[in-house]
Write a protein that holds these residues in place. Structure first.
Motif, PDB file in Angstrom:
ATOM      1  N   LEU A 792       0.828  -1.205   0.000  1.00  0.00           N
ATOM      2  CA  LEU A 792       0.000   0.000   0.000  1.00  0.00           C
ATOM      3  C   LEU A 792       0.860   1.252   0.000  1.00  0.00           C
ATOM      4  O   LEU A 792       0.594   2.213  -0.745  1.00  0.00           O
ATOM      5  CB  LEU A 792      -0.907  -0.016   1.244  1.00  0.00           C
ATOM      6  CG  LEU A 792      -1.854   1.167   1.426  1.00  0.00           C
ATOM      7  CD1 LEU A 792      -2.843   1.265   0.271  1.00  0.00           C
ATOM      8  CD2 LEU A 792      -2.625   1.062   2.748  1.00  0.00           C
ATOM      9  N   CYS A 796       1.135   4.201  -2.997  1.00  0.00           N
ATOM     10  CA  CYS A 796       0.852   5.615  -2.732  1.00  0.00           C
ATOM     11  C   CYS A 796       2.068   6.508  -2.977  1.00  0.00           C
ATOM     12  O   CYS A 796       1.917   7.691  -3.300  1.00  0.00           O
ATOM     13  CB  CYS A 796       0.376   5.802  -1.290  1.00  0.00           C
ATOM     14  SG  CYS A 796      -1.182   4.956  -0.944  1.00  0.00           S
ATOM     15  N   GLU A 807      -4.551   0.448 -10.905  1.00  0.00           N
ATOM     16  CA  GLU A 807      -4.179   0.979  -9.594  1.00  0.00           C
ATOM     17  C   GLU A 807      -5.352   0.861  -8.610  1.00  0.00           C
ATOM     18  O   GLU A 807      -5.184   0.466  -7.452  1.00  0.00           O
ATOM     19  CB  GLU A 807      -3.768   2.445  -9.720  1.00  0.00           C
ATOM     20  CG  GLU A 807      -3.284   3.034  -8.383  1.00  0.00           C
ATOM     21  CD  GLU A 807      -2.904   4.495  -8.511  1.00  0.00           C
ATOM     22  OE1 GLU A 807      -1.748   4.823  -8.236  1.00  0.00           O
ATOM     23  OE2 GLU A 807      -3.792   5.302  -8.863  1.00  0.00           O
ATOM     24  N   LEU A 811      -5.353  -1.283  -5.203  1.00  0.00           N
ATOM     25  CA  LEU A 811      -5.645  -0.654  -3.918  1.00  0.00           C
ATOM     26  C   LEU A 811      -6.799  -1.375  -3.195  1.00  0.00           C
ATOM     27  O   LEU A 811      -6.746  -1.620  -1.985  1.00  0.00           O
ATOM     28  CB  LEU A 811      -6.017   0.820  -4.128  1.00  0.00           C
ATOM     29  CG  LEU A 811      -4.857   1.791  -4.374  1.00  0.00           C
ATOM     30  CD1 LEU A 811      -5.374   3.143  -4.858  1.00  0.00           C
ATOM     31  CD2 LEU A 811      -4.036   1.983  -3.093  1.00  0.00           C
ATOM     32  N   ALA A 875      -1.956   6.703   3.206  1.00  0.00           N
ATOM     33  CA  ALA A 875      -2.842   6.230   2.147  1.00  0.00           C
ATOM     34  C   ALA A 875      -4.116   7.068   2.080  1.00  0.00           C
ATOM     35  O   ALA A 875      -4.637   7.359   0.993  1.00  0.00           O
ATOM     36  CB  ALA A 875      -3.191   4.761   2.378  1.00  0.00           C
ATOM     37  N   LEU A 889     -13.086   2.421  -2.040  1.00  0.00           N
ATOM     38  CA  LEU A 889     -11.759   2.561  -1.426  1.00  0.00           C
ATOM     39  C   LEU A 889     -11.854   3.329  -0.103  1.00  0.00           C
ATOM     40  O   LEU A 889     -11.216   2.955   0.893  1.00  0.00           O
ATOM     41  CB  LEU A 889     -10.810   3.286  -2.382  1.00  0.00           C
ATOM     42  CG  LEU A 889     -10.378   2.519  -3.640  1.00  0.00           C
ATOM     43  CD1 LEU A 889      -9.547   3.419  -4.541  1.00  0.00           C
ATOM     44  CD2 LEU A 889      -9.587   1.277  -3.266  1.00  0.00           C
TER      45      LEU A 889
END
Length: 1442
Positions: A792, A796, A807, A811, A875, A889
């Protein structure tokens, strides 16, 4: 030690032994935090209340000396906290819990007078504080609960004092004080051993006389019924025989059942004032509990109670019939329930005394029990098939309890009803109720067949009993299989309840040794699984399956969602099967699972596999789990891989337009298998270790699948696998260990109350993680938590993917792996270390232990949690910058923040959800404390051992959620960890997000976090209120801010933090620039909620202290808000109203400050001016404000001075408000403008069809406006204090609270008010508009009732003439207002109307003067005078009686 604590996992049970010492430390800390020389130090004790509650809920073994000392200290604290309502609420509630829990062990003496004074001071006097009605309601509930808990400890002589205190209130039944008096008698009168001498036959006679004084009033009946019920129960020496006919007639009337076509209500019922009904509320209209308790405790050998009870039952019986339901059904259902419960309690009490060789002539014998059950059976017979669900359930529960008392009556009834339901072809709904009834009496059937007419032990396993009840059980069990129908959920669940009930009684299921010789369980088992599989194949999900983020492995059909019966039945069944039968079942299930894919029944099939694995992990994992696991791995092998699952990052430099996919059919099959696997292995434990490589492979492959659905299934598998490895949970829970002493084929049930350290029971066997399991769990954490965090951070910080879609997918999967790991290990991953505030380096846990609790073995480390928080913070920043429109997300990262920051909250949620299932706990697995079948009585309900183990398991889950929750809140040396600060900042930002889903979730978890760390609330309030002030703040930011600010956590904090309070108030009042309807609605709701829950302001506001240098001065804040509250400011009317309300709250909150006189006088003047405001709502608020602020009444004549009213008042102390008020009302035209403005509030309709009484202005007020403009005192004060007769003269538009402000203004400032008011009063009295006459009548009423010096001279000079003119000049339409005016003027003074007003006699004499013979409006005058004189005579008579 309590059974649940004795049965905790061994590591936790050992720790719990330190809780006695820990509680002693807490008690010492509580006492030391209060300093008698500082009254406000009571606030510092509040933080310990929740800690004390912790020990109560944990059922900790603590010292009785500590408990006694704490209760005495708490009562002292409660009494010294007058006007500190929130403190009294918190301490009152915790004292109630302590007194109720330890009442039988304590030897206290509590004086009733202090508690009564608290009630009177806070709720029955004009000394109202600024607190919102919700806090006042909570205060009244807490105080009355405390009184009820303390009654047992009132010293000798209390009953005499209490009756003497309230008897005078009961003397005049036509005064509303009688209702208050009855409420107080019911609340305070003790019926303990110390006061039994008070309850003589003469007193009973007087009590019955008092009850007779008011007919046809349910409130009145409820109070006396409750008193009689307690007296009957506690004092057996009283002879009630002569009163029985009267009592039972009353009981029957109170049910208000209809006769012929009548409604059943009293035709001329007596109305009770609204505030009295509210304060002395009764949960049911009919006092069913009091009636039932009275009847049960009146029963005794040789009494005629049984005859009267039989007559009552014969009359009520027909209303239990399904075709005779109505509004009375609820009362009848409660009556039946309390009859049976009270009967059970009485029998239990008597049997326990018999065991102690204490005999009483009043004890019920076999014949009395038999008669009672026969009578109740009539009600049960009629109500069994009621259309009212509550009544049918109560009937089944009553049947269960009574079957242990008189099985010879109840069991044949149940059997006949069951056979009838099996045979019926038309009323098929009866089968469900009949099956449920058999389930509820299952244990009675077994025990009765066991003891049939013999006392010697019988072995049911020989198959020779041939008992009719065993036959009934066999028929029920055989026919139960036919009841499993996917199209009939209620019948299916009742069937499963029956199977669970029967098997919970049997020690084992085997063909060789069986209680039921006619059933071969191997054949029954085949048929059972055949029916069950057919049911599962035909199930349809109760809702559309959610394949998004929140899909759950346990969301399913009615079998899972409508109750715990399905899974319980399976667990009991597998736990009781013999080895051969278990293997037979395992083969069938294995075959079914391998050959069927049922996406609509994932939870159901998963739970079937879980029950199978739980019963025998070694066998089931080999035959059931392994095939599914290998099938999943082989299915995933041929699918495309994204490389996001933990094996390593795939080559991301090449971006392909065609995304890899798998077919929908394969996706569904893999998802199904992974999810049932995740449920099946929940309690696999060490049996899973030999497949650890396969599990690793399956989890990684699932996360690397291109299907989000499969990724989600992998998430379930990982969290379930981790939980199975590291958590504590009982094993062999459903195996029978305790055999019934009279029959080895039955299981012995146990009661938690019968447990003692001297006679320990065999505790549960716990899964304690082994070294290998912990090692495997750490490997999984390294693979899917630690490495996922690294992935992670890399995503980022570096541009790993050139394609935004790739991406996003990377994620999602990475965040899902992190979330899954945290959800799996729960609190086994150590918490953050709090920051030190005083520079100490000692370990925070040193000396801070409160209660023991652990959910499992420790895995990972604190550093790992800290690393996660840092990376998640980074993140979150990245997502808000680059992916702020991706709700999936953001929701994922919010859930991770919750798991990281809210340590223990997941266990608490699990416990809370499980507790809901306990509410559905069936009477089928409860044996009451009295059991006459085998003559075995206990202190509490008995349950199967597995049910108590389940409660002990959840008790440990709750302990693990609370063990460290309060430690740092009560220790001033430690502050929030730095990593929690990061998470709070992130959640604060996310709670203002543009997506509502994100806002709601972030706000929910933010509140959990700041509730644990209160020092962080201030930062959040300051940040959120800035959004209200900022004109450029977007709509969603304002909505998010309001949602968080409106919570109890924040509102409570405002009373302790001046800076937050000022920011909050000014933020709301400065938010009028937000124009959208949504924002204005949210801001308005926020203010209304704050107003309702207002608990005062911080006392530090009124102290010169450097602690709050950055907070505005209180005087400055008041002047700032005062400037906003003028009409001339041009604010929207709602903001003007809010500003005025806040000004009133602040003024009242400052009353006790010695420097507040200027603020109070300016505020009173401000609201006096507002009486002529152009804004209607502001005028109404001004009325409430003046009624509250005008209190001193220096010009009011005392009783002594009324004899010499002309005596000069040079020595009278002037009110601090007089100067400010005098300047205002002496302005030219002030009263003319004021009366004109107030007349606009009187809305007179053409038809006058509705009577608005004292709340006529409500016609244009919303509920929100009412909560702002009215004050609590407006609600509790009621005029008139006597019943209002039915009037044919139209609606009443006389508002007593308007009359009250004129009265108080005159009492505050004297005769100058009357001089200024005179001309305007004369003008409006002669006006043609009725609304102006209304306000003139109110003002004149206030003047006549003011009793100030100089009033008699004014009466002689002009008021008598004015009254005569009114009598001669008014039209018929205004009669109600002027009638009410005279009624108000001659009403007795004081709370109970016992003092005579100064002008009562002159007014009555004036009305008695004959009318002129040439009067123009002769008819009108006659009607008016008749109305006046009738009202006057009534009031005069009432007060003469009083």
């Amino acid at each position: 030690m309590h059974l649940y604590n004795a049965w905790l996992p061994p590591p936790v049970a050992d720790e719990s032994k330190k809780e006695r010492e820990s509680f002693s430390r807490v008690v010492s800390s509580v006492k030391s935090s209060y300093r008698p020389d500082d009254p406000d130090s009571v606030y510092s004790t509040i933080k310990w209340v929740s800690v004390i509650d912790l020990f109560i809920k944990a059922k900790s073994e603590v010292s009785l000396e500590d408990i006694s000392g704490l209760i005495e200290f708490g009562l002292e604290l409660f009494h010294v906290s007058q006007n500190k309502l929130y403190v009294q609420v918190r301490w009152g509630n915790i004292l109630v819990k302590l007194l109720n829990k330890y009442r039988k062990k304590l030897s206290l003496k509590v004086k009733w007078r202090h508690l009564y004074d608290t009630l009177i001071h806070t709720h029955f006097s004009r000394n109202t504080g600024p607190e919102g009605w919700r806090l006042r309601q909570r205060h009244f509930e807490a105080t009355t609960s405390l009184v009820r808990s303390c009654r047992k400890f009132f010293p000798p002589g209390s009953a005499v004092e209490i009756w003497s205190e309230f008897r005078s209130l009961l003397e005049n039944p036509w005064h509303n004080s009688s209702f208050e008096g009855s409420g107080f008698v019911r609340l305070f009168l003790p019926t303990n051993l110390d006061n039994q001498e008070f309850f003589t036959h003469d007193w009973i006679k007087e009590l019955m006389h008092q009850w007779d004084s008011i007919p046809n009033c349910q409130f009145w009946n409820s109070q006396w019924t409750a008193i009689i019920a307690r007296v009957v129960k506690n004092y057996r020496f009283i002879d009630w025989e002569s009163y029985l006919p009267t009592l039972f007639t009353r009981f029957l009337n109170m049910f208000e059942v209809p006769v012929a076509n009548g409604s059943g209500s009293y035709p001329f019922s007596v109305d009770v004032p609204r505030n009295t009904r509210f304060l002395f509320s009764n949960r049911t209209v009919t006092p069913a509990k009091g009636i039932a308790k009275s009847i049960v405790y009146l029963l005794k050998p040789g009494s005629s109670t049984q005859e009267h009870f039989e007559k009552l039952v014969n009359l009520l019986e027909q209303y239990y019939h399904p075709s005779n339901g109505g509004r009375w059904t609820y009362s009848l259902e409660r009556f039946l329930l309390h009859l049976v419960i009270s009967f059970q309690k009485r029998l239990q009490h008597e049997q326990l005394k018999l065991n102690n060789n204490r005999q009483d002539e009043h004890y019920l014998g076999r014949s009395e029990r038999n008669v009672f059950v026969k009578l109740v059976l009539k009600l049960i017979d009629r109500g069994q098939y009621s259309k009212n669900e509550h009544l049918s359930e109560t009937v089944a529960a009553a049947t269960s309890i009574l079957s242990y008392v008189e099985p010879s009556l109840i069991l044949p009834f149940v059997a006949s009803r069951f056979h009838m339901a099996l045979e019926t072809m038309t009323a098929t709904h009866q089968l469900q109720v009949a099956v449920m009834s058999v389930a509820f009496v299952g244990r009675s059937l077994f025990l009765e067949s066991l003891s049939s007419s013999t006392v010697k032990p019988v072995d049911l396993s020989n198959g020779e009993s041939g008992d009719e009840f065993i036959e009934l059980l066999m028929v029920a069990l055989s026919n139960a299989l036919l009841g499993m129908d996917a199209n009939d959920p209620p019948k299916t669940l009742a069937t499963m309840q029956l199977i669970g009930s029967i098997f919970s009684n049997m020690s084992s299921l085997d063909d060789e040794v069986s209680v039921m010789p006619m059933i071969r369980f191997s054949e029954w088992l085949d048929e059972f699984f055949c029916r069950l599989f057919s049911l599962l194949l035909h199930l349809e999900p109760s809702s559309v399956t959610n394949e998004g983020l929140h899909s759950s492995a346990t969301s399913g059909t009615f079998l899972v969602e409508d109750g715990p019966y399905y899974y319980c039945m399976l667990e009991i069944l597998f736990g009781r099967l013999s080895k051969p039968l278990y293997n037979q079942a395992l083969k069938k299930i294995s075959k079914f699972v391998k050959t069927n894919i049922l996406p609509g029944a994932i939870a159901e099939v998963g739970l079937l596999c879980c029950a199978c694995v739980y019963s025998n992990p070694e066998e089931a994992v080999t035959q059931l789990v392994e095939p599914i696991l290998l099938s999943v791995i082989s299915s995933l092998e041929g699918t495309p891989s994204t490389g996001f699952g933990g094996r390593g990052i795939c080559d991301t430099s090449v971006s392909t337009k065609a995304k890899p996919t798998i077919s929908p059919a394969l996706e569904t099959a893999i998802d199904y298998q992974l999810k049932i696997l995740s449920v099946a292995i929940s309690y696999g434990g060490p049996a899973l270790l030999r497949y650890k490589d396969q599990f690793k492979d399956a989890v990684v492959s699932a996360f690397e699948s291109p299907s989000w659905k499969v990724n989600g299934a992998g998430d379930h598998l990982l969290r379930s696998l981790l939980g199975s490895l590291v958590l504590y949970y009982p094993i062999d829970q459903y195996k029978c260990i305790l055999h019934h002493p009279n029959a080895t084929a039955l299981e012995e049930w146990i009661s938690s109350k019968d447990y003692s350290d001297d006679k320990p029971l065999v505790g549960p066997k716990w899964h304690i993680p082994s070294v290998e399991e912990v090692k495997f769990a750490n490997e999984l954490l390294d693979l899917h938590f630690r490495s996922a965090l690294d992935d992670l951070l890399r995503i980022c910080q570096t541009k790993v993917h050139s394609d935004p879609g790739d991406e996003k997918e990377h994620l999602k999967v990475t965040l899902l792996r992190i979330d899954s790991s945290l959800q799996g290990v729960l609190t086994c991953l150590p918490d953050f270390t709090p920051s030190s505030r005083n520079g100490t380096i000692e370990h925070p846990n040193h000396g801070s232990f409160l209660i023991a609790g652990a959910t499992g073995s420790t895995v990972g480390s604190t550093k790992l949690r800290e690393k996660a928080a840092e990376i998640i913070h980074a993140a979150c920043k990245y997502l808000l910058e680059k992916k702020s429109d991706d709700s999936i997300l953001l929701v994922l990262i919010i859930r991770i923040m919750d798991a990281l920051g809210n340590y223990g909250s997941m266990e608490y949620d699990e416990w809370a959800n499980h507790r809901q299932a306990w509410k559905l706990e069936s009477a089928a697995i409860m044996e009451p404390s009295i059991n006459f079948i085998v003559s075995a009585h206990s202190k509490g309900k008995r349950r199967p051992r597995w049910a108590l183990i389940d409660k002990a398991f959840m008790h440990n889950t709750w302990r693990s959620s609370q063990s460290s929750y309060h430690i740092f809140r009560t220790n001033g040396n430690f502050g929030p960890p730095e990593h929690v600060n990061l998470l709070v900042d992130d959640l604060l930002n996310l709670s203002l997000h543009s997506y509502e889903t994100v806002r709601i979730l972030a706000g929910k978890y933010l509140l959990k976090m700041i509730k644990r760390w209160p020092s962080m609330i201030s930062k959040c309030v300051l940040s959120l209120t800035e959004n209200l002030r900022n004109p450029k703040a977007p709509e969603y930011a304002v909505l998010g801010s309001c949602a968080v600010l409106a919570t109890q956590t924040v509102l409570k904090h405002l009373t302790m933090d001046p800076k937050s309070f000022s920011s909050f108030i000014l933020g709301i009042l400065s938010s009028s620039h937000h124009e959208s309807l949504k924002t204005q609605k949210a801001i308005n709701e926020l203010f209304v909620k704050y107003n309702i829950h207002f608990a005062g302001v911080s006392r530090s506001y009124f102290k010169t202290s450097d602690n709050h240098v950055d907070a505005p001065d209180f005087t400055d804040l008041v002047s700032q808000i005062s400037s906003m509250s003028f009409d001339s400011m041009g604010l929207h009317w709602r903001y003007n109203l809010m500003a005025n309300r806040v000004l009133l709250l602040l003024a009242m909150a400052s009353r006790n400050d010695p420097n507040s006189s200027k603020i109070l006088s300016e505020t009173a003047g401000h609201f006096l001016k507002n009486l002529k405001s152009q804004l209607p709502q502001t005028r109404i608020l001004a009325i409430s404000a003046l009624n509250t602020l005008l209190k001193d009444s220096p010009y009011k004549l005392s009783d002594e001075k009324q004899s010499f009213p002309s005596e000069n008042l040079q020595g009278v102390r002037k009110s601090s408000l007089e100067g400010e008020l005098s300047q205002i009302f002496q302005e030219d035209g002030f009263f003319s403008e004021t009366l004109n403005s107030l007349s606009h509030v009187h809305i007179i309709s053409d038809t006058e069809s509705s009577s608005r009484g004292n709340h006529g202005n409500s016609s244009f007020q919303s509920l929100a406006d009412k909560s702002i403009t009215r004050f609590y005192f407006d609600f509790t004060s009621s005029w008139p204090r006597t019943p209002t007769w039915i009037s044919l003269l139209g609606s009443d538009t006389f508002y007593s609270n308007y009359a009250r402000i004129f009265k108080r203004l005159i009492q505050e400032c004297g005769m100058p008010v009357l001089v200024a008011l005179k001309s305007s009063l004369e003008e409006f009295s002669n006006a043609k508009e009725r609304s102006k006459q209304c306000v003139a009548a109110e003002a004149f009423a206030g003047v006549l009732h003011s009793d100030v010096n100089g009033l008699l001279e004014a009466w002689d000079n002009w008021m008598m003439v004015q009254l005569q003119n009114i009598v001669l000049a008014q039209s018929v339409e205004s009669i109600p207002e002027w009638t009410a005016c005279i009624r108000y003027a001659v009403t007795g003074k004081g709370k109970y109307g016992t003092r005579v007003p100064l002008l009562r006699q002159p007014v009555l004499d004036c009305l008695a003067v004959p009318l002129p013979s040439n009067c123009h409006y002769h008819c009108s005058c006659q009607a008016l005078c008749f109305s006046f004189s009738r009202t006057s005579r009534t009031i005069s008579a009432e007060n003469a009686i009083g």
